[in-house]
Design a protein around this motif. Sequence first.
Motif, PDB file in Angstrom:
ATOM      1  N   ARG B  71      -1.361  -5.669   6.020  1.00  0.00           N
ATOM      2  CA  ARG B  71      -0.453  -5.879   4.894  1.00  0.00           C
ATOM      3  C   ARG B  71      -1.163  -5.580   3.572  1.00  0.00           C
ATOM      4  NH1 ARG B  71       3.723  -8.808   2.389  1.00  0.00           N
ATOM      5  NH2 ARG B  71       2.932 -10.243   0.803  1.00  0.00           N
ATOM      6  N   GLN B  72      -2.378  -6.050   3.472  1.00  0.00           N
ATOM      7  CA  GLN B  72      -3.091  -5.848   2.223  1.00  0.00           C
ATOM      8  C   GLN B  72      -3.483  -4.388   1.993  1.00  0.00           C
ATOM      9  OE1 GLN B  72      -6.862  -7.944   1.217  1.00  0.00           O
ATOM     10  NE2 GLN B  72      -5.617  -8.788  -0.427  1.00  0.00           N
ATOM     11  N   ALA B  73      -3.814  -3.697   3.079  1.00  0.00           N
ATOM     12  CA  ALA B  73      -4.128  -2.261   2.940  1.00  0.00           C
ATOM     13  C   ALA B  73      -2.934  -1.527   2.344  1.00  0.00           C
ATOM     14  CB  ALA B  73      -4.506  -1.671   4.297  1.00  0.00           C
ATOM     15  N   ALA B  74      -1.740  -1.897   2.783  1.00  0.00           N
ATOM     16  CA  ALA B  74      -0.524  -1.285   2.234  1.00  0.00           C
ATOM     17  C   ALA B  74      -0.318  -1.704   0.783  1.00  0.00           C
ATOM     18  CB  ALA B  74       0.679  -1.670   3.085  1.00  0.00           C
ATOM     19  N   GLN B  75      -0.545  -2.965   0.486  1.00  0.00           N
ATOM     20  CA  GLN B  75      -0.371  -3.447  -0.891  1.00  0.00           C
ATOM     21  C   GLN B  75      -1.315  -2.745  -1.860  1.00  0.00           C
ATOM     22  OE1 GLN B  75      -0.865  -7.643   0.016  1.00  0.00           O
ATOM     23  NE2 GLN B  75       1.248  -8.080  -0.589  1.00  0.00           N
ATOM     24  N   HIS B  76      -2.543  -2.508  -1.405  1.00  0.00           N
ATOM     25  CA  HIS B  76      -3.530  -1.881  -2.289  1.00  0.00           C
ATOM     26  C   HIS B  76      -3.123  -0.476  -2.729  1.00  0.00           C
ATOM     27  CE1 HIS B  76      -7.219  -4.526  -1.073  1.00  0.00           C
ATOM     28  NE2 HIS B  76      -6.399  -5.133  -1.894  1.00  0.00           N
ATOM     29  N   LEU B  77      -2.334   0.190  -1.915  1.00  0.00           N
ATOM     30  CA  LEU B  77      -1.971   1.576  -2.232  1.00  0.00           C
ATOM     31  C   LEU B  77      -0.552   1.699  -2.792  1.00  0.00           C
ATOM     32  CD1 LEU B  77      -3.735   3.455   0.711  1.00  0.00           C
ATOM     33  CD2 LEU B  77      -4.267   3.640  -1.719  1.00  0.00           C
ATOM     34  N   GLN B  78       0.062   0.571  -3.139  1.00  0.00           N
ATOM     35  CA  GLN B  78       1.381   0.650  -3.782  1.00  0.00           C
ATOM     36  C   GLN B  78       1.243   1.411  -5.092  1.00  0.00           C
ATOM     37  OE1 GLN B  78       4.421  -0.612  -2.377  1.00  0.00           O
ATOM     38  NE2 GLN B  78       2.949  -0.581  -0.694  1.00  0.00           N
ATOM     39  N   GLY B  79       2.098   2.391  -5.279  1.00  0.00           N
ATOM     40  CA  GLY B  79       2.023   3.201  -6.494  1.00  0.00           C
ATOM     41  C   GLY B  79       0.928   4.248  -6.435  1.00  0.00           C
ATOM     42  N   GLN B  80       0.147   4.200  -5.363  1.00  0.00           N
ATOM     43  CA  GLN B  80      -0.933   5.190  -5.218  1.00  0.00           C
ATOM     44  C   GLN B  80      -0.783   5.962  -3.918  1.00  0.00           C
ATOM     45  OE1 GLN B  80      -4.203   2.162  -6.008  1.00  0.00           O
ATOM     46  NE2 GLN B  80      -4.829   3.810  -7.376  1.00  0.00           N
ATOM     47  N   GLY B  81       0.437   5.991  -3.416  1.00  0.00           N
ATOM     48  CA  GLY B  81       0.655   6.791  -2.215  1.00  0.00           C
ATOM     49  C   GLY B  81       1.520   6.107  -1.178  1.00  0.00           C
ATOM     50  N   LEU B  82       1.710   4.802  -1.308  1.00  0.00           N
ATOM     51  CA  LEU B  82       2.554   4.097  -0.357  1.00  0.00           C
ATOM     52  C   LEU B  82       3.682   3.361  -1.087  1.00  0.00           C
ATOM     53  CD1 LEU B  82       0.040   2.550   2.223  1.00  0.00           C
ATOM     54  CD2 LEU B  82       1.483   4.579   2.496  1.00  0.00           C
ATOM     55  N   ILE B  83       4.808   3.289  -0.399  1.00  0.00           N
ATOM     56  CA  ILE B  83       5.942   2.498  -0.878  1.00  0.00           C
ATOM     57  C   ILE B  83       6.271   1.474   0.195  1.00  0.00           C
ATOM     58  CG2 ILE B  83       8.396   2.533  -1.471  1.00  0.00           C
ATOM     59  CD1 ILE B  83       7.982   5.407  -2.484  1.00  0.00           C
ATOM     60  N   GLY B  84       6.262   0.230  -0.201  1.00  0.00           N
ATOM     61  CA  GLY B  84       6.615  -0.837   0.739  1.00  0.00           C
ATOM     62  C   GLY B  84       5.397  -1.352   1.473  1.00  0.00           C
TER      63      GLY B  84
END
Lengths: 454, 454
Positions: B71-84
Amino acid sequence: MVANEFKEEFRMAEQYDVVVIGGGPAGNAMASGLKAQGKTVLIVEADLWGGTCPNRGCDPKKILLSAVEARQAAQHLQGQGLIGAPKIDWPALMAHKRGYTDGINDGTLNGLKGQDIATLHGQAHFQSDNQLAVGDRVVSATDYVIATGQRPAILPITGHEYFKTSTDFLDLDQMPKRVTFVGGGYVGFELATIANATGADVHVIHHNDRPLKAFDADLVKDLMAAMTADGITFDLNTDVQAITKTATGLQLTADNFELTTDLVISSAGRIPNADQLGLANVGVTFDRHGIQVNDHLQTANPHIYAIGDVSDTPVPKLTPVAGFEARYLVGELTHPGAAMKYPVVPTQVFAAPKLAQVGISAAAATEHPDEYRVNTLDMTKWFTYYRFGAQQAQAKVVVAKASGQVVGATLLSDVADEMINYFTLLIEKHVTLPDLQRLVLAYPTPASDLQYLY
Amino acid sequence: MVANEFKEEFRMAEQYDVVVIGGGPAGNAMASGLKAQGKTVLIVEADLWGGTCPNRGCDPKKILLSAVEARQAAQHLQGQGLIGAPKIDWPALMAHKRGYTDGINDGTLNGLKGQDIATLHGQAHFQSDNQLAVGDRVVSATDYVIATGQRPAILPITGHEYFKTSTDFLDLDQMPKRVTFVGGGYVGFELATIANATGADVHVIHHNDRPLKAFDADLVKDLMAAMTADGITFDLNTDVQAITKTATGLQLTADNFELTTDLVISSAGRIPNADQLGLANVGVTFDRHGIQVNDHLQTANPHIYAIGDVSDTPVPKLTPVAGFEARYLVGELTHPGAAMKYPVVPTQVFAAPKLAQVGISAAAATEHPDEYRVNTLDMTKWFTYYRFGAQQAQAKVVVAKASGQVVGATLLSDVADEMINYFTLLIEKHVTLPDLQRLVLAYPTPASDLQYLY
């Protein structure tokens, strides 16, 4: 006026201890190392300072892969603790990548200047031993080091003008709906993994049935099965003969094969940047494997050396090898000594899962059953892999019977790149199982499994 | 009838070379090792076979953490390549955990039986040197090894009956909306990280201003800042005096402090499982730090040894230490030799980010500036951390000036647990920077940064 003329004349005869041709990882390490040893150094770059790796190679690729890894980590735990997986926002991911790569050229150049290393931008061309032309300048050095790297090979087929390369892929503003890679080497596998995670329809075409031929055949099959399950199509034994532009896209044709796609990447290997250097004028020989060097990294011309991807050495062409060669050659050019001796070199395919290999392969070990045993392990249900819902984790570890030392490993898992570095250390430090068990490693971590792999 | 009576009588006098008390990592390794050396062995367990680590410790904790990490790996890249970002589905995550833990007891027991190791379930109680009661059985051995581990300490405050422990937390069917940890040790930090990621309102209460006191003060502050930014509240200098059940939940009170929560975990340390063993009958001494042993892991009674978490040794109480001690003691009980000598022991807090430490601390090194230098590095913008959008990455690395060897490291990052194992290897193998640069490590990986940390 006189002063200026003099200056120009002086420039014409610029003389250095060493001229380094190529401002990538190999050349920069070389220039820095020599400068630190008190040499006068000029470094020449024809394209982007920093070279392939940080501008259009390993670094940007792995930035793009970060999003793929995070997405896949979430996917692996669907139904096992997570709901929902992030989607890749390609333009934002590309901006994240450019946030790193955009600063490389100027940062590298400023770094060199900060070390008082002379720099020159332009294509270098040997005129003679004492004359290297760079644009309208001519410089001269006691020794030259060629570190110009490689560039993607373009297959010389009909319609080859439609090929794009890894360089283009790593800087795509938009990801097309259909992406095809022609050539199943590590570049094709890695970029296919990235394209597939964006939702593109991805094909990897390979001329025979053995892509990634330097890697273990069984584990390559397992990797292809995993990538196929993720939606990538492998078209094996397919020799693409032509690319044609049609109303619906780019049409690839081979015997009994036809595919329409939006983007075709030539991922059929890389060729040395040796053809524009005027090497014939100085007796330096090269072929498609690179510039020929002896075990002192010396070319056929004793004052010209070649390091990094452009040189034809017995090891894989990788950034850390370039750095290793640069450190060696800095030593050679300051305090000449022993011939180059390479350590084991880990190689890896940053796909999903990752495939990594170091040392003696299982295939080679199997031919010498008196000397080696091979541990073939399915680790999928081991704690390390169970916990993050890994689809699979495989290992083949080669142990020398007499010494009990690990001498090789091939790994297929989401943490294979981490594990392969431990194996590299274990191999080079001659660590046996009892040695390893005299250590306490953090538990539970991938490294705490090492004792079960001997 | 006679035969049965004889068998019963024989049972009463069951005699073994070694009786191991405790079927956790330490005891199991001990029993297996001794059996392999030809000893007759009985192992006794009062609770779950496998012990704390796989049933209610490191392993289940890290399974739960898998979802947090993804979950945190996804959060870290919000706005930097991942959405959601994925949401944690606690019941499904708990089922994933139980998919592992449910098999531990039987799997461990069957594993012991498969090695022809005698097993007995029940609370062991020494009656004399020659009599160990286990339920209605009495057994005897030449040597005894106590490996009964620890259990969570419950603070003896008013309302202590409302405390739950890490054991309860790791098996929660539902995650309450409000979760509070009393005690800022590694257990509190790790479980708070997990609870917080589920969306719970999480407090960590600590009696002074120095939680995680065994770790570097600066990096603990950085970790707390990161966890605070993630939504966890730290209530420092707060000495909880009472827990009261009210209409709205469990109310915690301290001087000038009041908090209502749904679940209160006592995370104020662990105490040795030594109080129910009848140790006074055999002259074995212990206190809250554990059973006292000499440097041969021998208690005050020369035929009774203690290993693992229950023993009072100068090293952290960790699963791999238990295994290390078991290997040592198997040697001692078969071929007596040298005193115990511990390697460096890495310790870590599996929070987000992770904090890990090994060898000589920066604080200790700073007191000996002639001997050591300390590299304090903010790695946040390094490629390794930039690429996955890490919020921060810090390092303090201690190098011995005379030898150039790394002798200690403290790391705060998402890959600190991986990096600390490399440092453990580098320290124990006495690797200097030139040694390291004679290796080629896979690039780009966290390990390829090691050369910049010396």
